[in-house]
Design a protein around this motif. Structure first.
Motif, PDB file in Angstrom:
ATOM      1  N   LEU A  52      22.902  -6.720  -1.738  1.00 29.13           N
ATOM      2  CA  LEU A  52      21.945  -6.055  -1.656  1.00 29.13           C
ATOM      3  C   LEU A  52      20.431  -6.225  -1.935  1.00 29.13           C
ATOM      4  O   LEU A  52      19.638  -5.847  -1.198  1.00 29.13           O
ATOM      5  CB  LEU A  52      22.382  -4.622  -2.174  1.00 29.13           C
ATOM      6  N   LEU A  53      20.546  -6.872  -3.148  1.00 29.34           N
ATOM      7  CA  LEU A  53      19.149  -7.271  -3.592  1.00 29.34           C
ATOM      8  C   LEU A  53      18.643  -8.382  -2.518  1.00 29.34           C
ATOM      9  O   LEU A  53      17.399  -8.264  -2.103  1.00 29.34           O
ATOM     10  CB  LEU A  53      19.293  -7.922  -5.027  1.00 29.34           C
ATOM     11  N   VAL A  54      19.644  -9.087  -2.049  1.00 28.83           N
ATOM     12  CA  VAL A  54      19.025 -10.261  -1.095  1.00 28.83           C
ATOM     13  C   VAL A  54      18.629  -9.593   0.149  1.00 28.83           C
ATOM     14  O   VAL A  54      17.551 -10.048   0.814  1.00 28.83           O
ATOM     15  CB  VAL A  54      20.213 -11.213  -0.718  1.00 28.83           C
ATOM     16  N   ILE A  55      19.370  -8.910   0.644  1.00 25.44           N
ATOM     17  CA  ILE A  55      19.099  -7.972   1.943  1.00 25.44           C
ATOM     18  C   ILE A  55      17.960  -7.330   1.695  1.00 25.44           C
ATOM     19  O   ILE A  55      16.925  -7.400   2.630  1.00 25.44           O
ATOM     20  CB  ILE A  55      20.393  -6.897   2.292  1.00 25.44           C
ATOM     21  N   GLY A  56      17.579  -6.452   0.666  1.00 25.10           N
ATOM     22  CA  GLY A  56      16.458  -5.906   0.589  1.00 25.10           C
ATOM     23  C   GLY A  56      15.058  -6.817   0.495  1.00 25.10           C
ATOM     24  O   GLY A  56      14.101  -6.536   0.899  1.00 25.10           O
ATOM     25  N   ILE A  57      15.609  -7.931  -0.169  1.00 24.65           N
ATOM     26  CA  ILE A  57      14.176  -8.873  -0.389  1.00 24.65           C
ATOM     27  C   ILE A  57      13.805  -9.350   1.417  1.00 24.65           C
ATOM     28  O   ILE A  57      12.674  -9.569   1.679  1.00 24.65           O
ATOM     29  CB  ILE A  57      14.478 -10.058  -1.286  1.00 24.65           C
ATOM     30  N   VAL A  62      10.403  -9.570   5.871  1.00 27.44           N
ATOM     31  CA  VAL A  62      10.075  -9.249   7.312  1.00 27.44           C
ATOM     32  C   VAL A  62       9.080  -8.124   7.595  1.00 27.44           C
ATOM     33  O   VAL A  62       8.160  -8.101   8.294  1.00 27.44           O
ATOM     34  CB  VAL A  62      11.417  -8.818   8.186  1.00 27.44           C
ATOM     35  N   LEU A  63       9.313  -7.018   6.785  1.00 27.75           N
ATOM     36  CA  LEU A  63       8.189  -6.036   7.022  1.00 27.75           C
ATOM     37  C   LEU A  63       6.715  -6.739   6.542  1.00 27.75           C
ATOM     38  O   LEU A  63       5.504  -6.047   6.956  1.00 27.75           O
ATOM     39  CB  LEU A  63       8.732  -4.911   5.913  1.00 27.75           C
ATOM     40  N   GLY A  64       6.731  -7.375   5.530  1.00 21.57           N
ATOM     41  CA  GLY A  64       5.322  -7.914   4.925  1.00 21.57           C
ATOM     42  C   GLY A  64       4.795  -8.802   6.217  1.00 21.57           C
ATOM     43  O   GLY A  64       3.659  -8.709   6.137  1.00 21.57           O
ATOM     44  N   SER A  68       0.129  -5.769   8.722  1.00 23.18           N
ATOM     45  CA  SER A  68      -1.064  -6.299   8.503  1.00 23.18           C
ATOM     46  C   SER A  68      -1.543  -6.140   7.027  1.00 23.18           C
ATOM     47  O   SER A  68      -1.279  -5.228   6.498  1.00 23.18           O
ATOM     48  CB  SER A  68      -2.349  -5.760   9.485  1.00 23.18           C
ATOM     49  N   LYS A  69      -2.187  -7.186   6.458  1.00 18.83           N
ATOM     50  CA  LYS A  69      -2.687  -7.366   5.191  1.00 18.83           C
ATOM     51  C   LYS A  69      -3.977  -6.224   4.857  1.00 18.83           C
ATOM     52  O   LYS A  69      -4.805  -6.352   5.786  1.00 18.83           O
ATOM     53  CB  LYS A  69      -3.115  -8.693   4.753  1.00 18.83           C
ATOM     54  N   LYS A  70      -3.996  -5.448   3.978  1.00 17.88           N
ATOM     55  CA  LYS A  70      -4.858  -4.454   3.772  1.00 17.88           C
ATOM     56  C   LYS A  70      -6.005  -4.949   2.755  1.00 17.88           C
ATOM     57  O   LYS A  70      -5.642  -5.655   1.813  1.00 17.88           O
ATOM     58  CB  LYS A  70      -4.304  -3.222   3.178  1.00 17.88           C
ATOM     59  N   LEU A  71      -7.112  -4.629   3.044  1.00 16.56           N
ATOM     60  CA  LEU A  71      -8.314  -4.985   2.373  1.00 16.56           C
ATOM     61  C   LEU A  71      -8.993  -3.868   1.724  1.00 16.56           C
ATOM     62  O   LEU A  71      -8.923  -2.767   2.252  1.00 16.56           O
ATOM     63  CB  LEU A  71      -9.266  -5.714   3.443  1.00 16.56           C
ATOM     64  N   LYS A  72      -9.782  -4.064   0.874  1.00 17.84           N
ATOM     65  CA  LYS A  72     -10.837  -2.954   0.187  1.00 17.84           C
ATOM     66  C   LYS A  72     -12.215  -3.336  -0.229  1.00 17.84           C
ATOM     67  O   LYS A  72     -12.335  -4.577  -0.460  1.00 17.84           O
ATOM     68  CB  LYS A  72      -9.953  -2.210  -0.758  1.00 17.84           C
ATOM     69  N   THR A  73     -12.973  -2.232  -0.068  1.00 21.12           N
ATOM     70  CA  THR A  73     -14.131  -2.493  -0.691  1.00 21.12           C
ATOM     71  C   THR A  73     -14.490  -1.409  -1.706  1.00 21.12           C
ATOM     72  O   THR A  73     -14.401  -0.341  -1.419  1.00 21.12           O
ATOM     73  CB  THR A  73     -15.193  -2.440   0.242  1.00 21.12           C
TER      74      THR A  73
END
Length: 335
Positions: A52-57, A62-64, A68-73
């Motif tokens: 389960l840990l491997v599947i979750g990772i 995949v989701l990551g 898109s990578k979020k940015l901030k100011t």
């Protein structure tokens, strides 16, 4: 002749003490048995939990990759003219319109709704982590000691300065977005929207006009005081020295209090300095102290999908196992 009877008065205490030690021993045994059962349960399901840990990772990775990578100011600002509540309301209004995708609202600001994909705005006060309760108590004692000198003019300036520092709290406005090219531009437009308020703009104009009026008046009064002191100084010239033509001299020299004039001049100079600072600082509703640069937005540990998905799968497995255990016990009771 009396019979010698054995003394059995301590027997109940000895029995109670033995029962106590026996209860403690049974408690430790039960605790050890419970620990062994948990160990055996984890050992029995170790492969399932690791899977389960491997599947979750893998799912998190995949989701990551897909997201898109979020940015901030991060922008540090200071509210002026007691506008803190207005700024909080304005930020909440903007975030509400982002959530509802109000095209009319953002069209008036000059922002396209497509540029707001993944955009979020937050505001929070900046507290001083270095200021402890002991330091606050010391400042309070310091202000109380100033009461003994309340007749002195410098005390008023100190108290005013301390109250101003405590009443004006800097805030951090965080803009979170996806588009690195348009994120800062959208943030600047939103700041301009917050600073564009008819009521506060009229208030700013009034404040600035009053400050400039006081500067001009004080400058004129200082010039008059200088002329008065200059003329008074010329009256102190020796009699055998030629005096300048057109000078004004005092017949009663004792009528002029030089100390009061100099003190008044210093007060006018101090007020001019304060008013010039106000003209420099209070130009907008929201003074931008620092407009931060774009940086990667890092989520807290519990909100990070890379750890959240594996943890959720493991917790779900434990819940299902517990339900199956309760179901098995219920069937045994029915028999």
């Amino acid at each position: 002749m009396t019979d010698n009877k054995p003394n059995n008065s301590s027997t109940p205490d000895e029995i109670d003490l033995g029962q106590l030690f026996k209860m403690i021993s049974n408690g430790f045994n039960r605790l050890g048995v419970a620990f062994l059962r948990v160990f055996l349960y984890l050992k029995k399901n170790a492969l399932i939990l690791i899977g389960l840990l491997v599947i979750g990772i893998v799912i998190s990775f995949v989701l990551g990759t897909l997201s898109s990578k979020k940015l901030k100011t991060e922008t540090i600002v200071r509210p002026n003219f007691d506008s803190t509540e207005y700024i909080y309301d304005a930020v909440n209004e903007i975030q509400s319109n982002i959530s509802s995708k109000d095209t009319t609202f953002f069209k008036e600001i000059g922002i396209s709704i497509e540029d707001l994909k993944g955009f979020r705005i937050e505001i929070q006060p900046i507290s001083d982590p270095e200021e402890t309760k002991e330091e606050s108590d010391q400042e309070l004692q310091y202000l109380k000691l100033l009461q003994d000198f309340k007749e002195e003019s410098f005390v008023v300036d100190i108290v005013r300065s301390e109250l101003t520092k405590k009443s004006i709290i800097a805030h951090r406005i965080t803009f979170i977005y996806i588009n690195a090219k348009k994120g800062n531009l959208v943030a600047q437009k939103l700041l301009n929207y917050i600073n564009n308020n008819k009521y506060y703009n009229n208030l700013i104009k009034t404040y600035r006009d009053n400050a400039q009026f006081r500067i001009d008046k004080n400058t004129l009064l200082i010039s008059q005081i200088d002329n008065l002191i200059d003329n008074y100084t010329k009256t102190l010239l020796p009699d055998n020295k030629e005096r300048a033509q057109g000078s004004v001299y005092m017949e009663n020299e004792s009528a002029l209090n030089m100390g009061s004039l100099l003190s008044l001049k210093n007060r006018f100079l101090k007020e001019i300095e304060e008013k010039k600072s106000e003209l420099t600082e209070q130009t907008e509703i929201l003074s931008v102290i620092n407009m931060g640069k774009t940086q990667v937005f890092k989520k807290p540990f519990l909100n990070n999908k890379f750890f959240l998905v594996p943890m959720a799968l493991v917790i779900l497995f434990f819940i299902i196992s517990f339900i199956r255990f309760l179901n098995r016990k219920a069937r045994e009771l029915q028999l």
